[in-house]
Design an enzyme around this catalytic site. Structure first.
Site, PDB file in Angstrom:
ATOM      1  CG  ASP A   1     -30.812   0.967  86.972  1.00  0.00           C
ATOM      2  OD1 ASP A   1     -30.164   1.516  86.054  1.00  0.00           O
ATOM      3  OD2 ASP A   1     -30.421  -0.077  87.527  1.00  0.00           O
TER       4      ASP A   1
ATOM      5  CG  ASP B   1     -31.052  -3.655  86.296  1.00  0.00           C
ATOM      6  OD1 ASP B   1     -30.936  -4.689  85.606  1.00  0.00           O
ATOM      7  OD2 ASP B   1     -30.269  -3.362  87.216  1.00  0.00           O
TER       8      ASP B   1
ATOM      9  CG  HIS C   1     -32.018  -6.890  88.461  1.00  0.00           C
ATOM     10  ND1 HIS C   1     -32.507  -7.370  89.648  1.00  0.00           N
ATOM     11  CD2 HIS C   1     -30.961  -6.103  88.776  1.00  0.00           C
ATOM     12  CE1 HIS C   1     -31.783  -6.882  90.645  1.00  0.00           C
ATOM     13  NE2 HIS C   1     -30.839  -6.109  90.142  1.00  0.00           N
TER      14      HIS C   1
ATOM     15  CG  HIS D   1     -27.795  -2.333  82.923  1.00  0.00           C
ATOM     16  ND1 HIS D   1     -28.800  -1.523  83.402  1.00  0.00           N
ATOM     17  CD2 HIS D   1     -27.364  -3.064  83.978  1.00  0.00           C
ATOM     18  CE1 HIS D   1     -28.972  -1.764  84.698  1.00  0.00           C
ATOM     19  NE2 HIS D   1     -28.117  -2.691  85.071  1.00  0.00           N
TER      20      HIS D   1
ATOM     21  CG  HIS E   1     -25.044  -1.925  86.632  1.00  0.00           C
ATOM     22  ND1 HIS E   1     -25.862  -2.905  87.141  1.00  0.00           N
ATOM     23  CD2 HIS E   1     -23.766  -2.418  86.699  1.00  0.00           C
ATOM     24  CE1 HIS E   1     -25.113  -3.950  87.506  1.00  0.00           C
ATOM     25  NE2 HIS E   1     -23.852  -3.678  87.255  1.00  0.00           N
TER      26      HIS E   1
HETATM   27 MN   LIG Z   1     -28.103  -3.315  87.169  1.00  0.00          MN
END
Ligand SMILES: [Mn+2]
Length: 278
Positions: free
Chosen positions: A40, A68, A101, A147, A213
């Protein structure tokens, strides 16, 4: 926002790396001695550079990013460039998993899409790349990296995962109740309960699930008696006390290292935690 040069570099990096990702299966199996795991990054180039410098100092031999990479921060293009260049340097040593994403649905209308609004061909190339990304990694036959979470279906194994239908794996979360429970994130997304996680690990002879996530301010959250770790390396939540974390996996041990950002400066905290794989 990215510069014209950064966009041009992304175009070249995508052209060079798409064939590499095409060759990777949906689940990458790897044996490494010392692996950095982070997740992330969300368009925060400074955070990524801070993490990569640390990884170099710790002399890791490999990297697993749990997805992400884009949106939220303003430097998604530069973040992708940095990670793709790491991948291109030594493809076997860097695993870049897909996050939610990295999908056509989200990438078009958040920060990344906005940055590329006048460059639809580049956004399209990025989306083509996202569709080739692996969904999960099995590290040293012990640690399952993803993820979101597992699907939570009956008799599930890692080989069920396909690049064509990644939705549950990149969107699901762990949940406190046994079984699958509906998720506020949307239709056909679930929270996966402790019984399903425990069965999955046993059935597939794995010891731990590590996933990203879910943004939270602790950096690391332990679920289900340490069978699942929710890691968060993004520091975009702001506020002085927000902690983020990365993991370094080494044989039977994972060490979590915490950092934070104060007045635009990143710093590692003294605290770290070791977790033995059982
Ligand atoms: Mn995510």
């Amino acid at each position: 926002m990215s510069t014209p040069e950064e966009k041009e570099i992304l175009k070249l990096n995508l052209e060079r790396s798409i064939p590499l990702f095409e060759k990777e299966s949906a689940v990458v199996h790897s044996d490494f001695k010392k692996t950095l795991i982070a997740t992330d990054i969300h368009g925060d180039l400074n955070a990524l550079e801070f993490i990569l410098k640390f990884a170099e100092e710790k002399e890791v031999d490999s990297y697993i990013f749990l997805g992400d990479y884009i949106d939220k921060g303003s430097e998604s293009v530069a973040v992708l460039n940095t990670l793709l260049e790491l991948k291109l340097k030594d493809p076997k040593k860097t695993i870049l998993l897909r996050g939610n994403h990295e999908t056509r649905g989200l990438s078009a209308w958040l920060e990344f899409g906005e940055d590329l609004v006048y460059h639809p061909e580049l956004l399209d190339a990025a989306n083509e790349f996202f569709e080739k990304m692996p969904i999960a990694a099995v590290l040293n036959n012990q640690i399952f990296c993803i993820h979101g979470c597992i699907a939570g279906s009956e008799d599930e194994t890692p080989t069920d995962i396909s690049k064509a239908e990644p939705k549950c794996y990149i969107w699901n979360d762990p949940g406190a109740e046994d079984g699958l429970t509906p998720s506020p994130r949307g239709n056909s997304i679930h929270r996966v309960g402790p019984n399903l996680i425990s069965d999955y690990l046993k059935r597939n002879d794995l010891k731990l699930i590590i996933r990203g996530h879910t943004s939270h301010t602790e950096g690391v959250k332990y679920w289900f008696d340490g069978k699942l770790v929710s890691l968060y390396s993004g520091i975009h939540l702001d506020g002085l006390q927000v902690k983020a974390a990365v993991a370094i996996a080494k044989e039977d041990e994972i060490k979590f290292h915490y950092f934070r950002k104060t007045k635009n400066r990143f710093e590692w905290l003294d605290e770290s935690e070791k977790m033995k794989l059982k």
